[in-house]
Design a protein around this motif. Structure first.
Motif: not given
Length: 425
Positions: A69-70, A102-107, A138-144
């Protein structure tokens, strides 16, 4: 019998008609009735409490996909509860939990996710309503990724006249940027502003606040900059004084009177540099030259000025050549040596020499003493391969250090090593 008659007998009738007793009983009964009615008949009231919202992806599809989550890191919700008036003051945010569903977050993407409110099963209050009922983020794949830090000087001319800025060193020159994958790809560089006053004559230590920016120098949202070792970013800005120094070298691993034996010449007589501080001799120390590298005749050594610490060359001198000439009245002599000639004496270990890099050693000495030098003039000892190392049971290779009985005018040419087997005593 007479005494017994004198004793007062308990009389309920007299007690009932005792005014003092009736007053006390009435007061106690009134208090009990008041407390009971207050608890059972107390009017209802409402109370609004600010509750922090937690974000937990444990055991959800989002966790499996690596989604994070952002959004607002200080997300809160206003919860209005109803309860008996006498317990309202005791209800706090610790009695209520709020979390994103957060169970609703699928994308990935911008999503509006419901907020769940929970209270204990035995709570003496109930939730009337709360706001907001959902939170957008905003929801996205975490990256560093790792990126170097670039300094942005807000004042380019901060060194005083006669001073220059040396090579700035950052305690952690690489920063780690963390954030959503789509935003990380927009990061062009990591920059940190440096704002220094003019007219500085002393070196400065500056705390940095790096930020991730795009190609237009705009801060990239949702991306944070962290230090790899969880320390603050600090830049050391050296302020160097402009000086003209003459080059010099030190001679090691040989006679102490090098200046009396050797002829030393430099390719330049002086170099203009910025240095942290001047010294009484006005010398620019280039480094060490070992006698083990000096043979008879002329010897040449080149020093790269960019490798000199604490200085900044200002006149464009990139290399300095040092020519060291061993006088004509010096000669060389080869003396055979064997493994048995090395007798190591270590306090805690036994050492056996299993191999030697050379079966002879070359000695350089003045002609008037070299004929008298033989194997008996040499003392062979072992030393770790690294200058500050140690010899223990893990050691397999050592240096051989020579000393000559006529050390004041001679030295051993070259480097020698041996392979060893070290065992505890």
């Amino acid at each position: 019998m007479e005494n017994e008659n004198k004793k007062r007998k308990f009389s309920f009738r007299k007690l009932v008609y005792n005014d003092r007793y009736l007053i006390v009983c009435s007061i106690i009964a009134a208090v009990i009735i008041w407390i009971t009615s207050s608890m059972t008949l107390s009017p209802e009231t409402t109370k609004t409490i600010t509750v922090p919202v937690t974000v937990d992806f444990t055991d959800t599809l989002a966790e499996q996909l690596g989604i994070a989550y952002y959004g607002n890191s200080d997300l809160t919700v206003e919860v209005t509860v109803s309860c008996k008036k006498y317990i309202a003051k005791d209800i706090t945010e610790k009695d209520i939990t709020a979390s994103l569903q957060t169970s609703n977050v699928t994308s990935t993407g911008y999503l509006s996710v419901p907020i769940n409110i929970n209270i204990p099963a035995d709570a003496e209050f109930k939730v009337d309503h709360y706001f907001p009922t959902s939170a957008q983020g905003y929801y996205d794949v975490a990256q560093e990724a790792a990126m170097p830090i670039e300094l942005n000087y807000l004042n380019d001319d901060f060194a005083a006249d006669g001073y220059v800025v040396g090579d700035v060193v950052i305690n952690q020159s690489t920063a780690v940027i963390k954030g959503p994958r789509s935003y990380i790809s927009s990061v062009e560089k990591v920059v940190a502003d440096v704002n220094l006053e003019s007219g500085l004559t002393e070196s400065q230590r500056v705390n940095l606040q790096p930020r991730a920016v795009d190609e237009n120098n705009n801060i990239v949202n949702y991306v944070t900059v962290v230090a790899p070792e969880s320390e603050n970013f600090v830049a050391n800005v050296p302020i160097l004084k402009v000086q003209n120094l003459r080059p010099a070298v030190s001679f090691v691993s040989g006679p102490d009177n090098a200046a009396d034996i050797l002829d030393v010449r430099y390719s330049v007589t002086s170099v203009q540099v910025g240095a942290l501080e001047s010294n009484a001799s006005n010398e620019l120390m280039l480094g060490n030259i070992s006698f083990s590298d000096l043979t008879t005749g002329e010897n040449t050594f080149t020093f790269d000025t960019s490798q000199l610490s604490g200085i900044k060359v200002l006149d464009g001198t990139k290399e300095i050549t040092v020519t060291v000439t061993v006088p004509d009245n010096y000669a060389s002599k080869t003396i055979p040596i064997y493994r048995r000639d090395i007798k190591p004496d270590l306090k805690d270990y036994n050492v056996s020499v299993t191999g030697i890099s050379s079966n002879s050693v070359t000695v350089i000495a003045a002609e008037d003493v070299i004929e008298s030098i033989d194997k008996s003039s040499l003392t062979l000892t072992l030393a770790p391969m690294e200058e500050n190392g140690t010899i223990d049971e893990k050691t397999t290779k050592c240096r051989v250090v020579f000393s000559v009985s006529s050390q004041g005018s001679c030295w051993v040419l070259g480097d020698y090593t041996v392979t060893v087997n070290v065992t505890p005593k």
